[in-house]
Design an enzyme around this catalytic site. Structure first.
Site, PDB file in Angstrom:
ATOM      1  N   ASP A 162       0.816  -1.218   0.000  1.00 44.49           N
ATOM      2  CA  ASP A 162       0.000   0.000   0.000  1.00 44.49           C
ATOM      3  C   ASP A 162       0.848   1.265   0.000  1.00 44.49           C
ATOM      4  O   ASP A 162       0.649   2.162  -0.820  1.00 44.49           O
ATOM      5  CB  ASP A 162      -0.941   0.027   1.222  1.00 44.49           C
ATOM      6  CG  ASP A 162      -2.031  -1.038   1.126  1.00 44.49           C
ATOM      7  OD1 ASP A 162      -1.752  -2.124   0.590  1.00 44.49           O
ATOM      8  OD2 ASP A 162      -3.149  -0.773   1.598  1.00 44.49           O
ATOM      9  N   ARG A 212      -0.417   4.480  16.818  1.00 43.78           N
ATOM     10  CA  ARG A 212      -0.657   5.580  15.862  1.00 43.78           C
ATOM     11  C   ARG A 212      -0.202   6.940  16.364  1.00 43.78           C
ATOM     12  O   ARG A 212       0.425   7.693  15.615  1.00 43.78           O
ATOM     13  CB  ARG A 212      -2.132   5.618  15.438  1.00 43.78           C
ATOM     14  CG  ARG A 212      -2.639   4.322  14.830  1.00 43.78           C
ATOM     15  CD  ARG A 212      -1.695   3.746  13.832  1.00 43.78           C
ATOM     16  NE  ARG A 212      -2.160   2.475  13.290  1.00 43.78           N
ATOM     17  CZ  ARG A 212      -1.404   1.677  12.563  1.00 43.78           C
ATOM     18  NH1 ARG A 212      -0.162   2.016  12.279  1.00 43.78           N
ATOM     19  NH2 ARG A 212      -1.885   0.544  12.108  1.00 43.78           N
ATOM     20  N   ASP A 247      -7.626   3.938  11.852  1.00 42.54           N
ATOM     21  CA  ASP A 247      -6.256   4.450  11.864  1.00 42.54           C
ATOM     22  C   ASP A 247      -6.130   5.832  11.235  1.00 42.54           C
ATOM     23  O   ASP A 247      -5.364   6.663  11.705  1.00 42.54           O
ATOM     24  CB  ASP A 247      -5.313   3.443  11.201  1.00 42.54           C
ATOM     25  CG  ASP A 247      -5.099   2.219  12.086  1.00 42.54           C
ATOM     26  OD1 ASP A 247      -5.111   2.393  13.327  1.00 42.54           O
ATOM     27  OD2 ASP A 247      -4.939   1.109  11.562  1.00 42.54           O
ATOM     28  N   SER A 266      -4.659  -7.955   5.598  1.00 44.32           N
ATOM     29  CA  SER A 266      -4.215  -6.660   6.095  1.00 44.32           C
ATOM     30  C   SER A 266      -3.679  -6.901   7.502  1.00 44.32           C
ATOM     31  O   SER A 266      -4.418  -7.284   8.401  1.00 44.32           O
ATOM     32  CB  SER A 266      -5.390  -5.684   6.127  1.00 44.32           C
ATOM     33  OG  SER A 266      -5.032  -4.562   6.895  1.00 44.32           O
TER      34      SER A 266
HETATM   35  N1  ARG Z   1      -9.139  -2.853  14.194  1.00 37.82           N
HETATM   36  C1  ARG Z   1      -7.922  -2.570  14.875  1.00 37.82           C
HETATM   37  C2  ARG Z   1      -7.938  -1.173  15.436  1.00 37.82           C
HETATM   38  O1  ARG Z   1      -8.733  -0.393  15.000  1.00 37.82           O
HETATM   39  C3  ARG Z   1      -6.689  -2.812  14.029  1.00 37.82           C
HETATM   40  C4  ARG Z   1      -6.488  -1.889  12.843  1.00 37.82           C
HETATM   41  C5  ARG Z   1      -5.229  -2.133  12.023  1.00 37.82           C
HETATM   42  N2  ARG Z   1      -5.082  -3.516  11.670  1.00 37.82           N
HETATM   43  C6  ARG Z   1      -4.969  -4.018  10.430  1.00 37.82           C
HETATM   44  N3  ARG Z   1      -4.879  -5.321  10.330  1.00 37.82           N
HETATM   45  N4  ARG Z   1      -4.986  -3.279   9.367  1.00 37.82           N
HETATM   46  O2  ARG Z   1      -7.182  -0.816  16.309  1.00 37.82           O
END
Ligand code: ARG
Length: 403
Positions: free
Chosen positions: A16, A96, A125, A179
């Site tokens: 990505d 993050r 995110d 992902s």
């Molecule tokens: N759903 C989780 C959160 O919002 C993980 C998000 C990122 N994970 C991913 N496999 N893209 O904290």
């Protein structure tokens, strides 16, 4: 629109963000600085450098943030025993704000007025990155290619990659990868078949924990030392925060600890299903509650538990750098003054159970609680009056109900 001269991109080197790098260079025609954070995701970071170089990036930043991540983000959060919706240890959520902090720092250093991230337009995110950037430097513009370009699906993404000769990685089975977001606290896996919550997860999805069924048949007992609410040693050996979490991840992974198959409510409004593996974090949560059980006053402990869901939700929703999170943190940190001592945890086939706790600052009084004759001044008649007064309103209520 003022022309953007330089962009700092949060870059993992994965599919990505490799596409995003290309897209930014083409769309804005400006210099892109890449920033790759080492959060202990357990993959080589040098390939990210090579890929960035091949895409013509001059300024490539790869920064080891493991100690900062654990000491300034994971541990403060663990002091609260934070769990979102009762189960999720917030492994992606807590990373993050740290990434955003460094994006902003690098942007200032190199004189960039914009930062970019590869989070999609449907997830949490994007919210977390952008709220953190807003809170740290409102003058910085944020570019979120997933919301701006006209790529709308992973299929289209793959087509774009092919067109631009960007290599598409595949998993061990030669399929397009899930992902995945990994760091020292957890691995999170989403997408593909997992999007159907009825679908039972195949074992190959798990990355860092064994199936509890295949874990050793003999339990392993470890001792974790705490000081002021933070873990500082394992089996008597002092360790830095990142080293300690790494050690517990190894132990927990071998014993199949910390797997979670969860349907959660995203901030943005939809439900999603994900697989989480948080081996060390799961052990630490049990151990921390163990040491708190003897060192915290009852009302203090209960107050912490009341605010915990609120605190966890703030982190989940991306409000780490918000005044109310900092206020709650001050309260939580203050509560940890006497949370020191040692906890023994038994690791066995997916479970981490506290089996012993000791502290020089313990509030536990064997003398007070004992079923045996006790020397301490405790008058049983006090309990009689205590119950009679607490029962007063219940007796009135019951009498009225039977009228
Ligand atoms: N759903 C989780 C959160 O919002 C993980 C998000 C990122 N994970 C991913 N496999 N893209 O904290």
């Amino acid at each position: 629109m003022t022309k953007i001269e330089k962009i700092v991109l949060s870059y993992s080197g994965g599919l990505d963000t490799s596409i995003i790098l290309k897209w930014l260079q083409e769309t804005y025609g400006c210099e892109v600085v890449t920033f790759t954070a080492d959060l202990g995701q357990g993959e080589e970071l040098e390939p990210a450098r090579t890929k960035a170089e091949m895409s013509g990036v001059k300024d490539i930043r790869i920064v080891d943030l493991r100690e900062e991540f654990v000491s300034d983000f994971v541990f403060p959060m663990l002091r609260a025993n934070a769990l979102y919706e009762g189960q999720y240890l917030l492994g992606s959520s807590i990373a993050r704000p740290l990434i955003a902090k460094h994006l902003v720092g690098i942007a200032r250093e190199v004189g960039a007025h914009a930062v970019a991230h590869g989070a999609t337009g449907k997830g949490n995110d994007q919210v977390r990155f952008e709220l953190a950037v807003n809170a740290l430097d409102p003058s910085i513009k944020i570019i979120a290619p997933w919301r701006q370009w006209n790529i709308r699906s992973r299929m289209q993404l793959l087509e774009y990659a092919e067109k631009h000769h960007i290599p598409v990685p595949s998993d061990k089975r030669g399929e397009a990868p899930f992902s995945i977001d990994a760091n020292l606290l957890h691995t999170s896996t989403e997408g593909k078949i997992l999007e159907n919550p009825a679908e039972v997860v195949p074992d190959h999805v798990y990355q860092r924990t064994v199936d509890p069924v295949d874990a050793p048949d003999t339990p392993e007992i470890i001792t974790i030392g705490f000081e002021r609410g933070d873990p500082v040693s394992v089996n008597g050996k002092s360790m830095t925060p990142a080293a300690l979490l790494t050690e517990l991840n190894g132990l927990g992974g071998r014993h199949g600890i910390g797997r979670l198959d969860l349907v959660e409510n995203r901030f943005i409004g939809m439900k999603s299903r994900g697989i989480y593996e948080t081996p060390g974090g799961t052990i630490l949560l049990a151990a921390h509650r163990g040491i708190e059980s003897i060192t915290l006053d009852r009302a203090a402990a209960h107050l912490k538990d009341e605010i915990m869901p609120r605190y966890a939700e703030l982190i989940y929703n991306g409000f780490w750098f918000a005044p109310e999170r900092e206020m709650l943190q001050a309260l939580i940190d203050q509560s940890q003054t006497f949370v020191s001592g040692e906890v023994m945890v038994r690791l066995y086939k997916g479970s981490a159970s506290v089996i012993s706790r000791t502290s020089p600052l313990s509030l536990y009084s064997a003398d007070l609680v004992t079923f045996e004759e006790s020397a301490i001044a405790y008058d049983h008649h006090d309990a009689e009056g205590f119950i009679r007064l607490n029962g007063l309103r219940l007796r009135s209520w019951a009498a009225r109900n039977s009228r």
